[in-house]
Scaffold this motif. Structure first.
Motif, PDB file in Angstrom:
ATOM      1  N   GLY A  82       0.819  -1.215   0.000  1.00  0.00           N
ATOM      2  CA  GLY A  82       0.000   0.000   0.000  1.00  0.00           C
ATOM      3  C   GLY A  82       0.848   1.258   0.000  1.00  0.00           C
ATOM      4  N   ILE A  83       1.912   1.264   0.806  1.00  0.00           N
ATOM      5  CA  ILE A  83       2.781   2.435   0.890  1.00  0.00           C
ATOM      6  C   ILE A  83       3.588   2.606  -0.394  1.00  0.00           C
ATOM      7  CG2 ILE A  83       4.796   3.378   2.095  1.00  0.00           C
ATOM      8  CD1 ILE A  83       3.539   2.093   4.668  1.00  0.00           C
ATOM      9  N   LEU A  84       4.051   1.512  -0.976  1.00  0.00           N
ATOM     10  CA  LEU A  84       4.795   1.606  -2.234  1.00  0.00           C
ATOM     11  C   LEU A  84       3.925   2.176  -3.354  1.00  0.00           C
ATOM     12  CD1 LEU A  84       6.788  -1.749  -2.116  1.00  0.00           C
ATOM     13  CD2 LEU A  84       7.730   0.558  -1.886  1.00  0.00           C
ATOM     14  N   LYS A  85       2.664   1.831  -3.366  1.00  0.00           N
ATOM     15  CA  LYS A  85       1.749   2.411  -4.357  1.00  0.00           C
ATOM     16  C   LYS A  85       1.660   3.926  -4.185  1.00  0.00           C
ATOM     17  CE  LYS A  85      -1.207  -1.663  -4.931  1.00  0.00           C
ATOM     18  NZ  LYS A  85      -2.564  -2.227  -4.687  1.00  0.00           N
ATOM     19  N   GLU A  86       1.620   4.379  -2.933  1.00  0.00           N
ATOM     20  CA  GLU A  86       1.602   5.821  -2.680  1.00  0.00           C
ATOM     21  C   GLU A  86       2.889   6.474  -3.161  1.00  0.00           C
ATOM     22  OE1 GLU A  86       0.196   7.243   1.182  1.00  0.00           O
ATOM     23  OE2 GLU A  86      -0.414   5.181   1.632  1.00  0.00           O
ATOM     24  N   LEU A  87       4.019   5.851  -2.877  1.00  0.00           N
ATOM     25  CA  LEU A  87       5.306   6.402  -3.284  1.00  0.00           C
ATOM     26  C   LEU A  87       5.423   6.487  -4.802  1.00  0.00           C
ATOM     27  CD1 LEU A  87       7.845   4.630  -0.871  1.00  0.00           C
ATOM     28  CD2 LEU A  87       6.922   6.943  -0.697  1.00  0.00           C
ATOM     29  N   SER A  88       4.834   5.517  -5.506  1.00  0.00           N
ATOM     30  CA  SER A  88       4.970   5.477  -6.963  1.00  0.00           C
ATOM     31  C   SER A  88       4.247   6.625  -7.660  1.00  0.00           C
ATOM     32  CB  SER A  88       4.463   4.136  -7.499  1.00  0.00           C
ATOM     33  OG  SER A  88       3.060   4.025  -7.350  1.00  0.00           O
ATOM     34  N   LYS A  89       3.392   7.332  -6.929  1.00  0.00           N
ATOM     35  CA  LYS A  89       2.736   8.527  -7.492  1.00  0.00           C
ATOM     36  C   LYS A  89       3.666   9.730  -7.474  1.00  0.00           C
ATOM     37  CE  LYS A  89      -1.797   6.898  -5.944  1.00  0.00           C
ATOM     38  NZ  LYS A  89      -2.950   7.134  -5.032  1.00  0.00           N
ATOM     39  N   LYS A  90       4.709   9.644  -6.645  1.00  0.00           N
ATOM     40  CA  LYS A  90       5.647  10.764  -6.484  1.00  0.00           C
ATOM     41  C   LYS A  90       7.029  10.450  -7.044  1.00  0.00           C
ATOM     42  CE  LYS A  90       7.445  13.754  -2.740  1.00  0.00           C
ATOM     43  NZ  LYS A  90       6.837  15.022  -3.174  1.00  0.00           N
ATOM     44  N   TYR A  91       7.392   9.150  -7.060  1.00  0.00           N
ATOM     45  CA  TYR A  91       8.730   8.727  -7.472  1.00  0.00           C
ATOM     46  C   TYR A  91       8.653   7.578  -8.486  1.00  0.00           C
ATOM     47  CZ  TYR A  91      10.050  10.893  -2.956  1.00  0.00           C
ATOM     48  OH  TYR A  91      10.216  11.747  -1.895  1.00  0.00           O
ATOM     49  N   ALA A  92       9.735   7.430  -9.260  1.00  0.00           N
ATOM     50  CA  ALA A  92       9.965   6.183  -9.992  1.00  0.00           C
ATOM     51  C   ALA A  92      10.637   5.239  -8.993  1.00  0.00           C
ATOM     52  CB  ALA A  92      10.869   6.424 -11.187  1.00  0.00           C
ATOM     53  N   VAL A  93       9.996   4.103  -8.713  1.00  0.00           N
ATOM     54  CA  VAL A  93      10.397   3.268  -7.582  1.00  0.00           C
ATOM     55  C   VAL A  93      10.969   1.918  -8.029  1.00  0.00           C
ATOM     56  CG1 VAL A  93       9.612   2.120  -5.473  1.00  0.00           C
ATOM     57  CG2 VAL A  93       8.636   4.338  -6.117  1.00  0.00           C
ATOM     58  N   TYR A  94      12.161   1.625  -7.529  1.00  0.00           N
ATOM     59  CA  TYR A  94      12.768   0.301  -7.643  1.00  0.00           C
ATOM     60  C   TYR A  94      12.908  -0.260  -6.224  1.00  0.00           C
ATOM     61  CZ  TYR A  94      14.312   1.650 -12.379  1.00  0.00           C
ATOM     62  OH  TYR A  94      14.377   2.056 -13.694  1.00  0.00           O
TER      63      TYR A  94
END
Length: 235
Positions: free
Chosen positions: A27-39
């Protein structure tokens, strides 16, 4: 959009199969992916160490024991991918080039280990260098970088901000055996120094700390930065 690489310790994500935190982190990674490109690079945790311990009892060499641990990291990574659903790239890259190709999809990329004698922290640092990440986030089981292991020495000093050279001094005595577990390993520290990529250490025992730090700017961990700048300033 800034690019970040997160090293999520297996003991944080999957302390055991029965007490995993995959749902919370997804859930938190989904939130982060709206602000960052996440690996995301996922560790093996307690389950990997159980396999490694049994391999040693069978007389299996360290490199092969590491291979078993890598398989467990990829199982953990697969579970996180499936929990993320459409937000994630649908397969787990097994090397850096595959991860970079996956990143072109614009989705969250999740991978595990790559090669024996290399921890997932080291994998994360190399991936951050290859991807040109803005910063590297180490999600671990302590609340920052200390002069010594705070679990062994309650008098250890916590550092809010240090240089890459100071980090190298702290971790230079860490072991390299299969299943080694420190705040960050020597190889990762050396890669971060040469790349100049800032390191952010966050206590992952409370997954919400990721949101607090990377979205709300409320941070209480440790920063390793060549110039002393905080990569979270302005968030």
């Amino acid at each position: 959009m800034k690019k970040i690489v997160l090293s999520v310790g297996g003991s944080i994500l999957v302390p055991s199969l029965e007490s995993n935190n995959i749902s919370k982190f997804s859930g938190i990674l989904k939130e982060l992916s709206k602000k960052y490109a996440v690996y995301v690079v996922v560790g093996g945790g307690g389950e990997a160490r159980r396999y490694i311990d049994q391999a040693r009892l069978l007389g299996i060499d360290e490199a092969t024991s590491d291979e078993l641990g890598i398989l467990v990291t990829r199982i953990n990574a697969s579970m996180l991918v499936w929990a993320l659903g459409d937000a994630a790239y649908r397969s787990v890259p097994e090397d850096y080039t595959e991860a970079l190709i996956a990143g072109d999809s614009g989705k969250i990329v999740v991978m595990g280990g790559v090669t024996p004698a290399q921890t997932t922290d080291a994998v994360s640092a190399v991936l951050a260098e290859r991807a040109g990440a803005d910063f590297f986030v180490n999600v671990t089981s302590i609340d920052g970088i200390y002069s010594e292991d705070p679990k062994k020495n309650p008098g250890a000093v916590k550092y809010e901000s240090i240089t890459p050279d100071e980090l190298l001094d702290i971790v230079s005595g860490a072991g390299m055996e299969a299943g080694s577990n420190t705040v960050i390993d020597l190889v990762a520290a050396k890669v971060l120094k040469r790349s100049g990529i800032p390191l952010v250490v966050i206590d992952g025992r409370r997954p919400e700390n990721l949101r607090d730090a990377l979205i709300d700017g409320k941070f209480s961990g440790s920063i390793v930065s060549p110039g002393g700048a905080n990569p979270l300033d302005g968030i």
